[in-house]
Design a protein around this motif. Structure first.
Motif, mmCIF file in Angstrom:
data_model
loop_
_atom_site.group_PDB
_atom_site.id
_atom_site.type_symbol
_atom_site.label_atom_id
_atom_site.label_comp_id
_atom_site.label_asym_id
_atom_site.label_seq_id
_atom_site.Cartn_x
_atom_site.Cartn_y
_atom_site.Cartn_z
ATOM 1 N N PHE A 46 7.347 4.761 7.143
ATOM 2 C CA PHE A 46 6.169 4.745 7.998
ATOM 3 C C PHE A 46 5.805 3.313 8.368
ATOM 4 O O PHE A 46 5.886 2.409 7.536
ATOM 5 C CB PHE A 46 5.015 5.407 7.250
ATOM 6 C CG PHE A 46 3.686 5.309 7.928
ATOM 7 C CD1 PHE A 46 2.745 4.373 7.511
ATOM 8 C CD2 PHE A 46 3.378 6.130 8.995
ATOM 9 C CE1 PHE A 46 1.520 4.282 8.131
ATOM 10 C CE2 PHE A 46 2.153 6.041 9.621
ATOM 11 C CZ PHE A 46 1.221 5.110 9.191
ATOM 12 N N VAL A 47 5.383 3.147 9.633
ATOM 13 C CA VAL A 47 4.954 1.822 10.100
ATOM 14 C C VAL A 47 3.468 1.840 10.450
ATOM 15 O O VAL A 47 2.687 1.038 9.943
ATOM 16 C CB VAL A 47 5.777 1.377 11.320
ATOM 17 C CG1 VAL A 47 5.248 0.054 11.864
ATOM 18 C CG2 VAL A 47 7.253 1.248 10.955
ATOM 19 N N ALA A 48 3.088 2.756 11.336
ATOM 20 C CA ALA A 48 1.693 2.800 11.793
ATOM 21 C C ALA A 48 1.432 4.135 12.452
ATOM 22 O O ALA A 48 2.357 4.835 12.861
ATOM 23 C CB ALA A 48 1.405 1.664 12.777
ATOM 24 N N ALA A 49 0.156 4.477 12.560
ATOM 25 C CA ALA A 49 -0.231 5.705 13.244
ATOM 26 C C ALA A 49 -1.607 5.525 13.858
ATOM 27 O O ALA A 49 -2.405 4.690 13.399
ATOM 28 C CB ALA A 49 -0.233 6.898 12.286
ATOM 29 N N SER A 56 -8.962 5.609 15.543
ATOM 30 C CA SER A 56 -8.600 5.297 14.165
ATOM 31 C C SER A 56 -7.115 5.034 14.066
ATOM 32 O O SER A 56 -6.308 5.710 14.709
ATOM 33 C CB SER A 56 -8.991 6.456 13.249
ATOM 34 O OG SER A 56 -8.697 6.152 11.905
ATOM 35 N N SER A 57 -6.758 4.052 13.262
ATOM 36 C CA SER A 57 -5.357 3.713 13.075
ATOM 37 C C SER A 57 -5.124 3.299 11.626
ATOM 38 O O SER A 57 -6.060 2.954 10.904
ATOM 39 C CB SER A 57 -4.931 2.588 14.023
ATOM 40 O OG SER A 57 -5.713 1.428 13.807
ATOM 41 N N THR A 58 -3.879 3.338 11.230
ATOM 42 C CA THR A 58 -3.512 2.943 9.883
ATOM 43 C C THR A 58 -2.144 2.289 9.927
ATOM 44 O O THR A 58 -1.341 2.561 10.828
ATOM 45 C CB THR A 58 -3.525 4.150 8.938
ATOM 46 O OG1 THR A 58 -3.288 3.722 7.601
ATOM 47 C CG2 THR A 58 -2.464 5.172 9.312
ATOM 48 N N TYR A 59 -1.881 1.413 8.963
ATOM 49 C CA TYR A 59 -0.658 0.636 8.950
ATOM 50 C C TYR A 59 -0.034 0.602 7.561
ATOM 51 O O TYR A 59 -0.738 0.662 6.542
ATOM 52 C CB TYR A 59 -0.939 -0.813 9.370
ATOM 53 C CG TYR A 59 -1.486 -0.957 10.759
ATOM 54 C CD1 TYR A 59 -2.853 -0.897 11.004
ATOM 55 C CD2 TYR A 59 -0.632 -1.144 11.840
ATOM 56 C CE1 TYR A 59 -3.359 -1.022 12.290
ATOM 57 C CE2 TYR A 59 -1.126 -1.277 13.126
ATOM 58 C CZ TYR A 59 -2.487 -1.212 13.345
ATOM 59 O OH TYR A 59 -2.981 -1.335 14.617
ATOM 60 N N ALA A 60 1.268 0.456 7.531
ATOM 61 C CA ALA A 60 1.943 0.161 6.279
ATOM 62 C C ALA A 60 1.560 -1.250 5.855
ATOM 63 O O ALA A 60 1.340 -2.126 6.696
ATOM 64 C CB ALA A 60 3.450 0.269 6.452
ATOM 65 N N ASP A 61 1.503 -1.479 4.564
ATOM 66 C CA ASP A 61 1.128 -2.800 4.061
ATOM 67 C C ASP A 61 2.063 -3.886 4.571
ATOM 68 O O ASP A 61 1.644 -5.022 4.806
ATOM 69 C CB ASP A 61 1.127 -2.796 2.535
ATOM 70 C CG ASP A 61 -0.050 -2.016 1.957
ATOM 71 O OD1 ASP A 61 0.021 -1.653 0.766
ATOM 72 O OD2 ASP A 61 -1.034 -1.763 2.699
ATOM 73 N N SER A 62 3.321 -3.531 4.758
ATOM 74 C CA SER A 62 4.322 -4.520 5.147
ATOM 75 C C SER A 62 4.113 -5.061 6.558
ATOM 76 O O SER A 62 4.657 -6.114 6.907
ATOM 77 C CB SER A 62 5.725 -3.923 5.031
ATOM 78 O OG SER A 62 5.843 -2.782 5.860
ATOM 79 N N VAL A 63 3.360 -4.360 7.389
ATOM 80 C CA VAL A 63 3.162 -4.806 8.771
ATOM 81 C C VAL A 63 1.706 -5.109 9.086
ATOM 82 O O VAL A 63 1.398 -5.599 10.181
ATOM 83 C CB VAL A 63 3.693 -3.757 9.777
ATOM 84 C CG1 VAL A 63 5.132 -3.402 9.470
ATOM 85 C CG2 VAL A 63 2.821 -2.512 9.792
ATOM 86 N N LYS A 86 9.870 -10.550 11.349
ATOM 87 C CA LYS A 86 10.700 -11.059 10.266
ATOM 88 C C LYS A 86 12.049 -10.336 10.304
ATOM 89 O O LYS A 86 12.143 -9.219 10.818
ATOM 90 C CB LYS A 86 10.023 -10.786 8.926
ATOM 91 C CG LYS A 86 8.620 -11.341 8.804
ATOM 92 C CD LYS A 86 7.986 -10.912 7.490
ATOM 93 C CE LYS A 86 6.571 -11.427 7.352
ATOM 94 N NZ LYS A 86 5.956 -11.013 6.064
ATOM 95 N N PRO A 87 13.082 -10.935 9.733
ATOM 96 C CA PRO A 87 14.378 -10.253 9.696
ATOM 97 C C PRO A 87 14.287 -8.866 9.057
ATOM 98 O O PRO A 87 15.008 -7.947 9.476
ATOM 99 C CB PRO A 87 15.242 -11.200 8.877
ATOM 100 C CG PRO A 87 14.658 -12.549 9.157
ATOM 101 C CD PRO A 87 13.183 -12.319 9.256
ATOM 102 N N GLU A 88 13.404 -8.713 8.098
ATOM 103 C CA GLU A 88 13.282 -7.409 7.432
ATOM 104 C C GLU A 88 12.593 -6.352 8.299
ATOM 105 O O GLU A 88 12.534 -5.187 7.917
ATOM 106 C CB GLU A 88 12.542 -7.539 6.096
ATOM 107 C CG GLU A 88 11.206 -8.256 6.180
ATOM 108 C CD GLU A 88 11.332 -9.732 5.818
ATOM 109 O OE1 GLU A 88 12.322 -10.391 6.242
ATOM 110 O OE2 GLU A 88 10.417 -10.243 5.119
#
Length: 123
Positions: A46-49, A56-63, A86-88
């Motif tokens: 998951f990345v975002a929704a 309303s929105s939500t994000y993965a911690d990594s992004v 980032k490369p990742e």
């Protein structure tokens, strides 16, 4: 509903890209549009929704803090603005839609999927 993702490409680390996901028909304010990604050899994550209303929105911690999800209901399109890449972050990015009025970070929550767009980040 058909989803068409676009906007992927090659970018240097630190750069930006904006992904788009166009739906073939108008979705209700109860819908949830999500972005997921899958890197080679890894599970889809998951990345975002965002809600159909865009309220309303939500994000993965990594992004979080680098990516922004938004919606343009007039165009039936959801965007993912990706900054400070980032490369990742390199992966195939998929948009997905839930019309059930709810969805979480599990890809099984989303019945509708786009075809994916490739993001490559060079270091």
């Amino acid at each position: 509903v058909q989803l068409q993702a676009s906007g992927g490409g090659l970018v240097q680390a630190g750069g930006s890209l904006r992904l788009s996901c166009a739906a073939s028909e108008r979705t209700s304010s109860m819908s949830i549009m999500g972005w997921f990604r899958q890197a080679p050899g890894k599970e889809r994550e998951f990345v975002a929704a965002i809600t159909g209303s865009g309220s309303s929105s939500t994000y993965a911690d990594s992004v979080k803090g680098r990516f922004t999800i938004s919606t343009d209901n007039a165009k039936n399109t959801v965007y993912l603005q990706m900054n400070s890449l980032k490369p990742e972050d390199a992966a195939v990015y998929y948009c997905a839609l839930s019309t059930r009025g709810w969805a979480g970070p599990n890809d099984k929550d989303y019945p509708y999927w786009g075809q994916g767009t490739l993001v490559t980040v060079s270091s």
